[in-house]
Scaffold this motif. Sequence first.
Motif, PDB file in Angstrom:
ATOM      1  N   ILE A 160      26.820  -7.590   0.254  1.00  0.00           N
ATOM      2  CA  ILE A 160      27.010  -6.145   0.205  1.00  0.00           C
ATOM      3  C   ILE A 160      26.643  -5.639  -1.187  1.00  0.00           C
ATOM      4  O   ILE A 160      27.260  -6.044  -2.175  1.00  0.00           O
ATOM      5  N   VAL A 161      25.625  -4.781  -1.240  1.00  0.00           N
ATOM      6  CA  VAL A 161      25.280  -4.134  -2.504  1.00  0.00           C
ATOM      7  C   VAL A 161      26.192  -2.929  -2.653  1.00  0.00           C
ATOM      8  O   VAL A 161      26.085  -1.953  -1.913  1.00  0.00           O
ATOM      9  N   SER A 162      27.104  -2.999  -3.599  1.00  0.00           N
ATOM     10  CA  SER A 162      28.098  -1.943  -3.710  1.00  0.00           C
ATOM     11  C   SER A 162      27.591  -0.747  -4.505  1.00  0.00           C
ATOM     12  O   SER A 162      27.959   0.386  -4.231  1.00  0.00           O
TER      13      SER A 162
ATOM     14  N   ILE B 134      16.581   1.638 -17.146  1.00  0.00           N
ATOM     15  CA  ILE B 134      17.713   0.763 -17.449  1.00  0.00           C
ATOM     16  C   ILE B 134      18.680   0.864 -16.277  1.00  0.00           C
ATOM     17  O   ILE B 134      19.102   1.966 -15.909  1.00  0.00           O
ATOM     18  N   CYS B 135      19.021  -0.271 -15.685  1.00  0.00           N
ATOM     19  CA  CYS B 135      19.791  -0.257 -14.440  1.00  0.00           C
ATOM     20  C   CYS B 135      21.022  -1.159 -14.530  1.00  0.00           C
ATOM     21  O   CYS B 135      21.050  -2.142 -15.269  1.00  0.00           O
ATOM     22  N   THR B 136      22.015  -0.797 -13.739  1.00  0.00           N
ATOM     23  CA  THR B 136      23.158  -1.666 -13.468  1.00  0.00           C
ATOM     24  C   THR B 136      23.323  -1.766 -11.963  1.00  0.00           C
ATOM     25  O   THR B 136      23.060  -0.805 -11.233  1.00  0.00           O
ATOM     26  N   GLY B 137      23.727  -2.918 -11.512  1.00  0.00           N
ATOM     27  CA  GLY B 137      23.931  -3.109 -10.075  1.00  0.00           C
ATOM     28  C   GLY B 137      24.978  -4.171  -9.831  1.00  0.00           C
ATOM     29  O   GLY B 137      25.362  -4.920 -10.742  1.00  0.00           O
ATOM     30  N   SER B 138      25.456  -4.238  -8.624  1.00  0.00           N
ATOM     31  CA  SER B 138      26.454  -5.251  -8.283  1.00  0.00           C
ATOM     32  C   SER B 138      26.369  -5.560  -6.801  1.00  0.00           C
ATOM     33  O   SER B 138      25.863  -4.765  -6.001  1.00  0.00           O
ATOM     34  N   HIS B 139      26.845  -6.729  -6.451  1.00  0.00           N
ATOM     35  CA  HIS B 139      26.989  -7.055  -5.030  1.00  0.00           C
ATOM     36  C   HIS B 139      28.112  -8.064  -4.880  1.00  0.00           C
ATOM     37  O   HIS B 139      28.490  -8.767  -5.828  1.00  0.00           O
TER      38      HIS B 139
ATOM     39  N   PHE C 132       9.068   0.626  -8.433  1.00  0.00           N
ATOM     40  CA  PHE C 132       9.367  -0.033  -9.694  1.00  0.00           C
ATOM     41  C   PHE C 132       9.586  -1.518  -9.441  1.00  0.00           C
ATOM     42  O   PHE C 132       9.986  -1.918  -8.351  1.00  0.00           O
ATOM     43  N   THR C 133       9.334  -2.315 -10.479  1.00  0.00           N
ATOM     44  CA  THR C 133       9.529  -3.753 -10.379  1.00  0.00           C
ATOM     45  C   THR C 133      10.433  -4.230 -11.514  1.00  0.00           C
ATOM     46  O   THR C 133      10.628  -3.529 -12.511  1.00  0.00           O
ATOM     47  N   LEU C 134      10.973  -5.415 -11.353  1.00  0.00           N
ATOM     48  CA  LEU C 134      11.906  -5.967 -12.334  1.00  0.00           C
ATOM     49  C   LEU C 134      11.164  -6.333 -13.611  1.00  0.00           C
ATOM     50  O   LEU C 134      10.128  -6.995 -13.582  1.00  0.00           O
TER      51      LEU C 134
ATOM     52  N   THR D 188      21.245 -10.595  -7.251  1.00  0.00           N
ATOM     53  CA  THR D 188      21.885  -9.294  -7.419  1.00  0.00           C
ATOM     54  C   THR D 188      20.892  -8.280  -7.985  1.00  0.00           C
ATOM     55  O   THR D 188      20.842  -7.125  -7.543  1.00  0.00           O
ATOM     56  N   ALA D 189      20.094  -8.707  -8.964  1.00  0.00           N
ATOM     57  CA  ALA D 189      19.097  -7.805  -9.541  1.00  0.00           C
ATOM     58  C   ALA D 189      18.064  -7.392  -8.498  1.00  0.00           C
ATOM     59  O   ALA D 189      17.706  -6.207  -8.387  1.00  0.00           O
ATOM     60  N   ASN D 190      17.586  -8.335  -7.706  1.00  0.00           N
ATOM     61  CA  ASN D 190      16.567  -8.022  -6.700  1.00  0.00           C
ATOM     62  C   ASN D 190      17.118  -7.126  -5.597  1.00  0.00           C
ATOM     63  O   ASN D 190      16.444  -6.183  -5.147  1.00  0.00           O
ATOM     64  N   LEU D 191      18.349  -7.408  -5.144  1.00  0.00           N
ATOM     65  CA  LEU D 191      18.959  -6.557  -4.121  1.00  0.00           C
ATOM     66  C   LEU D 191      19.178  -5.143  -4.649  1.00  0.00           C
ATOM     67  O   LEU D 191      18.947  -4.152  -3.940  1.00  0.00           O
ATOM     68  N   SER D 192      19.619  -5.043  -5.897  1.00  0.00           N
ATOM     69  CA  SER D 192      19.847  -3.731  -6.505  1.00  0.00           C
ATOM     70  C   SER D 192      18.536  -2.968  -6.642  1.00  0.00           C
ATOM     71  O   SER D 192      18.472  -1.755  -6.395  1.00  0.00           O
ATOM     72  N   LEU D 193      17.475  -3.668  -7.039  1.00  0.00           N
ATOM     73  CA  LEU D 193      16.170  -3.014  -7.188  1.00  0.00           C
ATOM     74  C   LEU D 193      15.643  -2.541  -5.837  1.00  0.00           C
ATOM     75  O   LEU D 193      15.081  -1.437  -5.737  1.00  0.00           O
ATOM     76  N   GLN D 194      15.811  -3.343  -4.800  1.00  0.00           N
ATOM     77  CA  GLN D 194      15.393  -2.910  -3.460  1.00  0.00           C
ATOM     78  C   GLN D 194      16.106  -1.632  -3.060  1.00  0.00           C
ATOM     79  O   GLN D 194      15.492  -0.700  -2.523  1.00  0.00           O
ATOM     80  N   THR D 195      17.397  -1.575  -3.310  1.00  0.00           N
ATOM     81  CA  THR D 195      18.168  -0.374  -2.974  1.00  0.00           C
ATOM     82  C   THR D 195      17.670   0.825  -3.773  1.00  0.00           C
ATOM     83  O   THR D 195      17.526   1.927  -3.236  1.00  0.00           O
ATOM     84  N   PHE D 196      17.401   0.626  -5.058  1.00  0.00           N
ATOM     85  CA  PHE D 196      16.911   1.730  -5.883  1.00  0.00           C
ATOM     86  C   PHE D 196      15.578   2.251  -5.362  1.00  0.00           C
ATOM     87  O   PHE D 196      15.364   3.468  -5.251  1.00  0.00           O
TER      88      PHE D 196
END
Length: 376
Positions: free
Chosen positions: A274-276, A257-262, A204-206, A186-194
């Motif tokens: 699905i990255v929401s 500082i990030c939040t993400g979900s899928h 940016f990287t994690l 989830t973190a990697n997918l969210s970072l890709q989207t960002f």
Amino acid sequence: MWVCVWLLALFVCWQGGSPSPVEPPVGCQSPEVLRAAEEGLDQINADLTKGFILSLNRVYDISQQTGEGEVTFNLTIDVMETKCHVISRNPWKKCEVKNVANVPVSSLPCSAVKAGLGDWSLICEHISLTTPQVYGQCMASIYVGKSVELRSYKCTIQQVPGRTILNLCPDCPTAILLDDPNIVKTANLSLQTFNKQSNLSNYFTLLNITGGRMQWVVGPSYFVEFTIQETVCAKGTPDVDLTQCKMMDCEYAHKGICTGSHITVNYGRLDKEIVSQVNCQIIEPEAALAEEKAHSKEGSDHSENEDHNHAHTHLHPHEHHHHPTSPNQASPRPKGLLGVVVVLPPPHVQPAPRAPPAASNCPGIKRINLGLNNLF
């Protein structure tokens, strides 16, 4: 007779025997103590290098050493974790305290959580449960004279058993281990989207995953909190391999500082990821803010001829054109030198009652009560 009384009084005065004024006892709710606790906690949070900003719940106990026009308070203060990461540098008074809906649960056998928890009986064996960092206390030595100065501190953060949180909020999203493959995904997918959506100059990287939760909706939904750091790879670089992008290690590197979900949705025999949503707050480096403040104070006009890329966008990986530090410009103080934070594991048995405060008029009044008086 009167001569004897006069001589006795003269002897007492000569011996310095007149009673010294006794300082009134300082209570945990007194204005000077609360000021020391609040400003001292500001400085504790400023010294932290990881984790979340702590909020003041109450002053529990106090002792003091007084001098001429100054005093050193040795405070025991009860603190609670907030939702603000220390990277944000937000004042603790502006940070929301974590409630039970934000509290992860500790590792439990599936047999302990199946009964009466609906979908838990179906997914229990596929998730790992972890522990929260909810509340604790700080022992702080705080000098108060013309200003308030934190001398030292030691904070102890207590993790809470999972059964306590499940009893309080059985329907809350449940936190899972930060290294759980679904949370990492989830973190990697969210970072890709960002990285695709942002207009920033560099990728940016994690940096760290700081929180992860899971909830069953139409499929398993995963929620993640994480921090990111700027790399040396420019967004315009063709065919860039982000796994080979090194973190920018200078003091002007941006962090976020990030939040993400899928959510994983099942379509027949196929599962679709699905990255929401993903939201990131990019934090301006302290060095950049200090430099901007110093140049503003000096009346610098930042002309184009100064060769000073003050936007800190790092358009080229190794071009950091900054003037040498001015003699009047104070460098940011290194963090983590004044104290430590110790994280305790969840207790296996009900902890013993807390020792009562030694000072009179203590403890102070709680500002927040999470209802965690009984941990079992």
